[in-house]
Design a protein around this motif. Structure first.
Motif, mmCIF file in Angstrom:
data_model
loop_
_atom_site.group_PDB
_atom_site.id
_atom_site.type_symbol
_atom_site.label_atom_id
_atom_site.label_comp_id
_atom_site.label_asym_id
_atom_site.label_seq_id
_atom_site.Cartn_x
_atom_site.Cartn_y
_atom_site.Cartn_z
ATOM 1 N N LYS A 117 0.780 -1.201 0.072
ATOM 2 C CA LYS A 117 0.054 -0.088 0.001
ATOM 3 C C LYS A 117 0.871 1.251 -0.059
ATOM 4 O O LYS A 117 1.978 1.023 0.483
ATOM 5 C CB LYS A 117 -1.017 0.129 1.349
ATOM 6 N N HIS A 163 -3.555 3.302 0.061
ATOM 7 C CA HIS A 163 -4.317 2.730 -1.438
ATOM 8 C C HIS A 163 -3.473 1.520 -1.540
ATOM 9 O O HIS A 163 -2.304 1.435 -1.555
ATOM 10 C CB HIS A 163 -4.098 3.830 -2.423
ATOM 11 N N TRP A 164 -4.294 0.739 -2.016
ATOM 12 C CA TRP A 164 -3.643 -0.801 -2.552
ATOM 13 C C TRP A 164 -2.831 -0.401 -3.816
ATOM 14 O O TRP A 164 -3.339 0.116 -4.704
ATOM 15 C CB TRP A 164 -4.661 -1.799 -2.660
ATOM 16 N N TYR A 206 -8.612 -3.087 -8.083
ATOM 17 C CA TYR A 206 -8.331 -2.748 -6.584
ATOM 18 C C TYR A 206 -7.199 -1.895 -6.320
ATOM 19 O O TYR A 206 -7.017 -1.097 -5.448
ATOM 20 C CB TYR A 206 -7.710 -4.184 -5.933
ATOM 21 N N LYS A 207 -6.282 -1.720 -7.491
ATOM 22 C CA LYS A 207 -5.226 -0.740 -7.489
ATOM 23 C C LYS A 207 -5.832 0.606 -7.276
ATOM 24 O O LYS A 207 -6.660 1.395 -7.877
ATOM 25 C CB LYS A 207 -4.309 -0.745 -8.465
ATOM 26 N N ARG A 209 -7.144 1.852 -4.376
ATOM 27 C CA ARG A 209 -8.425 2.045 -3.577
ATOM 28 C C ARG A 209 -7.835 1.674 -2.112
ATOM 29 O O ARG A 209 -6.954 0.731 -1.844
ATOM 30 C CB ARG A 209 -9.381 1.080 -4.063
ATOM 31 N N LYS A 210 -8.823 2.162 -1.238
ATOM 32 C CA LYS A 210 -8.523 1.687 0.097
ATOM 33 C C LYS A 210 -9.145 0.619 0.526
ATOM 34 O O LYS A 210 -10.117 0.098 -0.331
ATOM 35 C CB LYS A 210 -8.780 2.780 1.234
ATOM 36 N N ASP A 211 -8.817 0.213 1.833
ATOM 37 C CA ASP A 211 -9.678 -1.038 2.415
ATOM 38 C C ASP A 211 -11.242 -0.888 2.624
ATOM 39 O O ASP A 211 -12.183 -1.398 2.094
ATOM 40 C CB ASP A 211 -9.169 -1.728 3.633
ATOM 41 N N GLU A 238 -12.909 1.304 0.765
ATOM 42 C CA GLU A 238 -13.481 1.497 -0.508
ATOM 43 C C GLU A 238 -13.804 -0.018 -0.994
ATOM 44 O O GLU A 238 -14.721 -0.373 -1.747
ATOM 45 C CB GLU A 238 -12.508 2.038 -1.732
ATOM 46 N N LEU A 239 -12.880 -0.795 -0.824
ATOM 47 C CA LEU A 239 -13.033 -2.223 -1.475
ATOM 48 C C LEU A 239 -13.998 -2.865 -0.618
ATOM 49 O O LEU A 239 -14.503 -4.133 -1.149
ATOM 50 C CB LEU A 239 -11.530 -3.033 -1.242
#
Length: 1024
Positions: free
Chosen positions: A549, A554-555, A573-574, A576-578, A580-581
């Motif tokens: 991260k 963010h991933w 997923y790239k 995005r935060k946990d 948001e996922l």
């Protein structure tokens, strides 16, 4: 007076000859000049002056020739040998010959001498007497005189001054030739004319007065300056110096030296005007100026610029030195300046540092030179310009240039100027030296022809370069390009160009830019890409959570296991935060939000954080992960990234839990002696296994062979009554005794056992799955452990393994507890039997004691009575031991303290001296076996009996002390009385009495020793 006879005349004559010879010898040896005698051109005699003059010994001089002590040639360049032979021949011919000769001393030094050769004859031989005088000093004096005369003549005729001689009437009698050059008059024109005739009318009165006073003798020397008319009629200034002196005939004359000072007077006038201008400039110039004494350094004048620059007023400065004012930052510089001024005889310039009155240090461009004032003294004129700001600017400019140079040198690329004319011709007006080190092309070569650089561009990139240049020129847009070049070694280099174009008035487009070598970057990017591929392959192959991260959470990268675990395989997923996922995976929403919170804790910790995290699963079995979160930071402390790695430790955690469970169960069971309590512990611990909520333990009845429910938990009363017992021939018992663990749905088990579906109380119990674990001991099934789950859809393997391991453990515990119970029952039975034996032995001994008492009543002899009484006391002591054992919890040991106390009390009870004797007992809480207690009691009985009988005769009172305790790993028994004591004559090792022989025998039985102290009574110390 006696007349001398004829015979005395020769003697007198001889004495006269000797005196004459002695006188000649004295004159010869002490002559001022060197005298030597020659015969046939060889020296045969010389005086001491000769040896001194030639700096040699007599042996070295005699038999030598004149040319041996001469240089190879004479002053006229003639050979010394040839000329010496000529001089000697001439002396023989003329009788006497005088000449100058150049000699050489023995040490090689050459000197000039005057030689006088005189020829004389003695007998048949001709001799020469040579007289030599060193004339080196005379020659030097003559030469100096001639030189002086020549110099005087040259000086008079060639100096710029004219010498006049006038007589007593003031008329010119002599004029040096220089007068013609200075005045235009010939010497002949001045002869006989009055000097005053040529004086300027304005100077005539003063000149006449001085001439009159000189001629009158009242003024010996007169110095003046007058204007004298030249032949052309113009006047010139002359400095005159007049002195009266008589001539050779004694007539008074006046010698006048005239020095033309016309130019000097003009210079003085100019100097006066110049001084006036200097003073105006000195005081008004912005240049820092000062005048000081060269020798002392004391300031005599400073200008306003000086006071402004230094901060010192004129009054504070005049009369003080620069050292006193502390102006020199480096005082040694002043001495260097003064030395340079004197050595160069001209102005000296340098940069110096001064410290103003305020303490501020300033930089000055400083110059110094000497000047001469009207007082004739030499002064130091210093001028300076404050260049502090200029130096600062120069320093800054130098630093900027150095920075530019270093920057240019350090840039891993080509800094360039590139131009393209309206006709399309291209040039490179400037290129940094980098191109030569990399491409082998000098900047000069590129200025002449840029095509040599273009030829190094990779063919595949050439068209792209041309298009980018044309597009940038047409739109005047920034030029950016990446391409390949071949360096001087033929290797490919990647370069990236950046430049912003500008259009010149003539239409030419000029780019100022840089071509950066990005070869390493491209290689690094390629290596990074390959590394990234390898990393992705590696992390995707890992059965672990791997996630990278950025600083904001963010991933950036995650492996397939991680994506599959959270069911976001198809999500972009790239970036995005946990949180948001979480919108893409509702089932794991809470888990992802918790991850984001845990990330923040790792950031705040500023160090790697490790911990376990539970992640739910749809099958109801949550997974435990060992999560490591490693935060990274930029150099300024800002968050850079977070690496998250998690390993599935579910099985390990379960195994650890089961190991702890079994360990704790074993510890709990080790202190348990009751079977029912142990079974309860087993059930409580096994219900802690994940998923089980109820259960029971059945034990096989050893008589009927059926199964009885011993303990249960979590089951309803009705269910337990229904399932409490199974007969030996029931299906349940047969199923358990097969010894195989059963894991099955509860309804299915009931249907298999009963043949009917689940209903009634069993159905209401709500059990889904049942685990039946046989309990074995000694190879046989002795019961079973039944665990039920109302929630598990199935019983996982790790639970099965744990239950089977506990089943084996419980079987061992049950076997142990049953064996221990059997042993306890047997021990209790034997203990009762032993107590009965001790009781009967004690009773029998009481009977013996009673019989002995009856016998005492029948005996009339006191000795017989004492003998039987002693025997009775011994029996009582043994009986007391068995009574203590009978009443003791232990059948093998008795407490010694109460035993001694009871024994002594019984002995005093029937003794007539009991009122006079006190017994003190000090015995610790020690245990003695029956083998030790019986002999020890008999010894105490015998020694106390003897003390009561013999220690206190008559009516004496006394004390008997008994001490018993440990000593050096053994036991110490001390019996002491303060009575009459035992006589020294009594040998206790070979006693006569039966009692002491009995004591010695009992000591051997105890393997002990006895020590007797016979002072102040008697003390027995028995150690065993």
């Amino acid at each position: 007076m006696k007349k001398t006879g004829p015979r005395n005349k020769p003697a007198a004559k001889g004495r006269g000859e000797r005196a004459r010879n002695a006188l000649l010898t004295e004159v010869f040896e002490n002559a001022f000049d060197a005298i030597m005698i020659l015969r046939d051109g060889v020296f045969i005699e010389c005086n001491g002056k000769t040896l001194e003059l030639f700096d040699c010994t007599r042996e070295e001089f005699l038999q030598s020739t004149p040319y041996d002590f001469s240089p190879p040639s004479q002053g006229d360049c003639r050979d010394s040998r040839e000329k010496a032979m000529e001089m000697m021949d001439r002396a023989h011919a003329e009788g006497t010959h005088v000449f100058d000769w150049r000699h050489r001393k023995n040490n090689g030094a050459v000197f000039d001498a005057e030689v006088v050769l005189r020829s004389f004859t003695l007998g048949k031989f001709k001799y020469l007497q040579a007289t030599v005088r060193d004339i080196t000093a005379r020659i030097a004096a003559n030469a100096a005189l001639r030189e002086s005369e020549e110099k005087y003549r040259f000086l008079v005729e060639n100096i710029n001054d004219t010498i006049l001689i006038m007589d007593a009437r003031g008329r010119i009698t002599y004029a040096s030739p220089v007068v013609t050059r200075l005045t235009g008059y010939e010497v002949s024109e001045l002869a006989g004319r009055p000097v005053l005739e040529f004086i300027h009318p304005d100077d005539l009165t003063g000149a006449r007065d001085r001439v009159t006073r000189i001629l009158a003798g009242s003024l010996q020397v007169a110095q003046s300056a007058y204007r004298i008319r030249t032949r052309s009629g113009a006047y010139r200034w002359f400095q005159t110096s007049s002195r009266i002196a008589p001539d050779a005939s004694g007539v008074k004359t006046v010698t006048v030296v005239l020095s033309d000072i016309t130019e000097r007077k003009a210079a003085e006038d100019s100097l006066a005007r110049s001084r006036e201008r200097f003073e105006k400039v000195f005081y008004s110039t912005p240049v820092i100026s000062a005048i000081s004494d060269v020798l002392t350094g004391v300031y005599v004048e400073v200008n306003d610029s000086f006071t402004r620059a230094t901060g010192y007023t004129r009054e504070e400065t005049i009369g003080k030195t620069s050292m006193e004012l502390g102006l020199w930052v480096r005082p040694e510089h002043r001495a260097q300046v003064i030395g340079d001024v004197h050595s160069t005889l001209g102005p000296v310039a340098r940069e110096i540092l001064i410290r103003a009155k305020s303490g501020e240090v300033r930089t000055l461009a400083f110059s110094a030179d000497t000047i001469t004032y009207d007082d004739g003294k030499e002064y130091l004129l210093t001028s300076a310009v404050d260049i502090t700001e200029l130096k600062m600017a120069e320093t800054e400019l130098r630093l900027q240039r150095e920075l530019i140079t270093k920057t240019t040198e350090s840039v891993p690329g080509l800094i360039f100027q590139f131009s393209m004319s309206p006709t399309g011709s291209i040039t490179m007006p400037y290129a940094s030296a980098w191109c030569e080190s990399v491409f082998g092309l000098s900047p000069e070569a590129l200025r002449e022809d840029v095509r040599s650089l273009i030829a190094l561009i990779h063919p595949d990139d050439l068209d792209d370069l041309s298009v980018s240049i044309v597009r940038s020129a047409e739109m005047l847009a920034p030029w950016q390009w990446e391409g390949r070049f071949f360096d001087r070694k033929g290797e490919v280099r990647y370069l990236r160009g950046d430049s912003k174009p500008e259009k010149l008035p003539d239409g030419t487009v000029l780019w100022n830019g840089v071509l950066i070598d990005i070869t390493d970057r491209r290689k690094a990017e390629e290596a990074l890409r390959e590394s990234g591929e390898r990393l992705r392959t590696l992390i995707n192959a890992m059965p672990d959570i791997v996630c990278f991260k950025d600083g904001a959470g963010h991933w950036l990268e995650a492996n397939e296991f991680n994506l599959k675990l959270f069911e976001i395989e198809g999500v972009d997923y790239k970036g995005r935060k946990d949180s948001e996922l979480a919108d893409f995976s509702p089932y794991f929403r809470e888990t992802l939000l918790a991850c984001e919170t845990a990330d923040e804790q790792a950031w705040r910790a500023r160090e790697p954080v490790r911990g376990d995290e539970m992640i739910p699963r749809r099958d109801g079995h949550p997974m435990t992960f060992d999560i490591i979160k490693v935060p990274t930071y930029d150099s300024d402390g800002r968050r850079k990234g977070l690496v998250v790695v998690g390993r599935d430790v579910t099985e390990r955690k379960r195994a650890e839990k089961l190991i702890r469970l079994q360990r704790d169960l074993a510890a709990a069971l080790s202190g348990t002696v009751e079977l029912r309590e142990a079974l309860g512990l087993v059930l409580d611990f096994t219900l802690q296994i994940e998923g089980f909520d109820s259960g029971g333990i059945y034990l096989k009845d050893q008589h009927t062979g059926g199964l009885n429910l011993s303990v249960s938990h979590g089951l309803s009363e009705g269910f337990m009554q229904m399932e409490a017992r199974y007969s030996a021939d029931s299906a349940n018992t047969r199923m358990v005794l097969k010894g195989e663990p059963i894991y099955m749905e509860y309804p299915r088990i009931i249907e298999n056992l009963t043949g009917v579906p689940l209903d009634g109380i069993r159905k209401k119990e709500g059990i889904l799955h049942l685990a039946i674990i046989p309990i074995r001991h000694g190879g046989a099934v002795i019961g079973c452990l039944n665990l039920a789950s109302r929630s598990l859809p199935g019983i996982p393997q790790f639970s099965r393994d744990a239950l089977e391991s506990i089943g084996v453990q419980v079987g061992g515990v049950i076997g142990r507890l049953r064996a221990e119970q059997t042993i306890r029952d047997s021990l209790a039975e034997k203990e009762m039997l032993l107590k009965e034996i001790h009781h009967r032995v004690k009773n029998n001994m009481q009977i013996i004691s009673s019989l002995l008492q009856l016998q005492i009543y029948r005996l009339h002899d006191p000795r017989d009575q004492d003998l039987v009484m002693n025997l009775q006391n011994s029996v009582r002591s043994m009986a007391l031991v068995h009574e203590k054992l009978y009443r003791s919890e232990s059948m093998a040991r008795i407490h010694i303290a109460p035993y001694i106390r009871d024994l002594t009390n019984e002995m005093l009870q029937f003794n007539p001296i009991a009122e006079r004797v006190t017994i003190s007992i000090d015995a610790g809480d020690m245990l003695l076996s029956i083998d030790e207690a019986v002999p020890c009691g008999l010894i105490i009985n015998e020694l106390i009996t003897n003390a009561l009988k013999h220690a206190f005769p008559g009516t004496e009172k006394g004390v008997i002390e008994i001490r018993f305790g440990p000593m050096d790993g053994k036991r110490l028994l001390v019996i002491r009385d303060n009575g009459a004591g035992i006589a020294e004559s009594v040998d206790l090792q070979k006693p006569a009495s039966l009692g002491m022989r009995l004591v010695n025998a009992l000591l051997k039985q105890l393997a002990g020793t006895m020590e007797v102290v016979r002072s102040g009574g008697t003390e027995f110390r028995i150690l065993f």
